[in-house]
Design an enzyme around this catalytic site. Structure first.
Site, short mmCIF file in Angstrom:
data_model
loop_
_atom_site.label_atom_id
_atom_site.label_comp_id
_atom_site.label_asym_id
_atom_site.label_seq_id
_atom_site.Cartn_x
_atom_site.Cartn_y
_atom_site.Cartn_z
N HIS A 236 -16.05 -66.92 -18.36
CA HIS A 236 -15.10 -65.82 -18.53
C HIS A 236 -13.97 -65.91 -17.52
O HIS A 236 -12.79 -65.77 -17.87
CB HIS A 236 -15.82 -64.48 -18.39
CG HIS A 236 -16.48 -64.01 -19.65
ND1 HIS A 236 -17.09 -64.87 -20.53
CD2 HIS A 236 -16.66 -62.76 -20.18
CE1 HIS A 236 -17.59 -64.19 -21.54
NE2 HIS A 236 -17.34 -62.91 -21.36
N HIS B 144 -21.54 -61.91 -13.07
CA HIS B 144 -21.59 -63.17 -12.35
C HIS B 144 -21.70 -62.98 -10.82
O HIS B 144 -21.41 -61.93 -10.27
CB HIS B 144 -20.37 -64.04 -12.66
CG HIS B 144 -20.37 -64.56 -14.06
ND1 HIS B 144 -21.17 -65.61 -14.47
CD2 HIS B 144 -19.67 -64.18 -15.17
CE1 HIS B 144 -20.96 -65.86 -15.76
NE2 HIS B 144 -20.07 -65.00 -16.21
#
EC number: 3.6.1.-
Length: 328
Positions: free
Chosen positions: A209, A290
């Site tokens: 991403h 993340h």
């Protein structure tokens, strides 16, 4: 008797030799300036690029300091918060922006790029050399996106890196389930792992991403930044290496046909909107998804591709002859 000679002056038909300090190529004025390497970003570009690490930093700090984030369980395997206790709508993987914008990020990047490519008059009329070179830059960046996230003579670089750092599909950890699997199946990708009900875990997973959002929005920024600087009358300041080894500075001249602000910025609004939404989703990714290292490596991999397409040509006349430079 001594003879006094008057200094001769060039006749009206004679041309003075060009100054070694400056010359003009089509719409580009080049002047020798300081010795800053051409592959370094300008001050404006540095400020633009600095937005990305700062966004990741402050988003990550927010995730640490926010009481809602600290109280919500975070799964390093799922790389997200538990959907039932997610601290924000944007912390849920199924939020509408993640599903229909980030997951289809390269479609939106492509749509915004071609809207600008077709509508901005600075590329000239028809299938001009500037428009072709812009298309080649897009193709080069897209190739990097494919190599990193989609396919690289097999699994993409993200999946290869995950395997090299000790990761594998959770299904393969069970010896009974590993029996009978082919060698090809051992090198399963993240997508196929999820398809067979496995969990991709154990290695370092570069944030796809972060990579996509930075790569896509930066591509748009670098392409329409010369149009914005032209409209605002800002100094360009990009350096290039000439064929004779001399260092020069490039400035985009104003085109009389596109001097009006409406003409100069045509096609930018949609691209600017896509780039702005990508920045917002990058901030949400930094805050809710993340680890620090996964986000940092996503940033580095995106920057490496951008450098090869938008900064290397400034130092290499051969590469610049193929890819050109935005606004030139």
């Amino acid at each position: 008797m001594s003879t006094h000679r008057k200094p001769t002056s060039p006749t009206p038909n004679e041309e003075s030799p060009p100054s070694p300090k400056s010359f003009t190529m089509s719409s580009t004025t080049v002047r020798i300036r300081d010795a800053r390497p051409p592959y370094f970003p300008t001050r404006l570009e540095t400020q633009l690029l600095a937005i990305y690490p700062l966004t990741l930093f402050f988003g990550s700090i927010f995730s640490i300091l926010s009481p809602a984030s600290r109280s919500a369980p975070y799964s390093h395997i799922l790389q997200s918060h538990d959907p039932a206790t997610a601290p924000s709508y944007f912390a849920q993987k199924k939020n509408v922006f993640n599903v229909y914008f980030v997951k289809k990020g390269w479609f939106w990047t492509t749509a915004a790029f071609f809207a600008f490519l077709i509508m901005w008059p600075g590329y000239g009329k028809g299938l001009s050399a500037k428009r072709i070179r812009a298309g080649l830059r897009y193709a080069a960046v897209t190739t990097w996106w494919v190599v990193v996230t989609q396919w690289f003579f097999g699994p993409p670089l993200i999946d290869r890196g995950f395997r090299l750092t000790g990761g594998q599909c959770e299904v393969l950890r069970d010896d009974s389930k590993r029996e009978g699997l082919s060698v090809t199946r051992e090198y399963i990708t993240a997508a196929t792992c999820k398809a067979v009900g496995g969990t991709w875990k154990g290695g370092h997973d570069i944030s796809g991403h972060v990579f996509l959002l930075i790569l896509g929005s930066s591509l748009l920024w670098f392409e329409f930044l010369p149009a914005l600087t032209r409209a605002e009358g800002l100094r360009d300041g990009r350096k290039i290496m000439l064929a004779d080894g001399k260092l020069a500075s490039v400035a985009v001249e104003k085109d009389p046909e596109t001097e009006g602000e409406e003409q100069t910025t045509r096609g930018i609004k949609f691209s600017l909107g896509v780039a702005a939404l990508m920045w917002w989703m990058l901030l949400m990714t930094a805050a809710f998804f993340h680890t620090w290292m996964e986000k940092f490596t996503g940033l580095l991999v995106a920057f490496s591709g951008l450098w090869a397409v938008y900064f290397l040509p400034r130092a290499s006349p051969g590469v610049r002859a193929v890819l050109g430079m935005p606004g030139v």
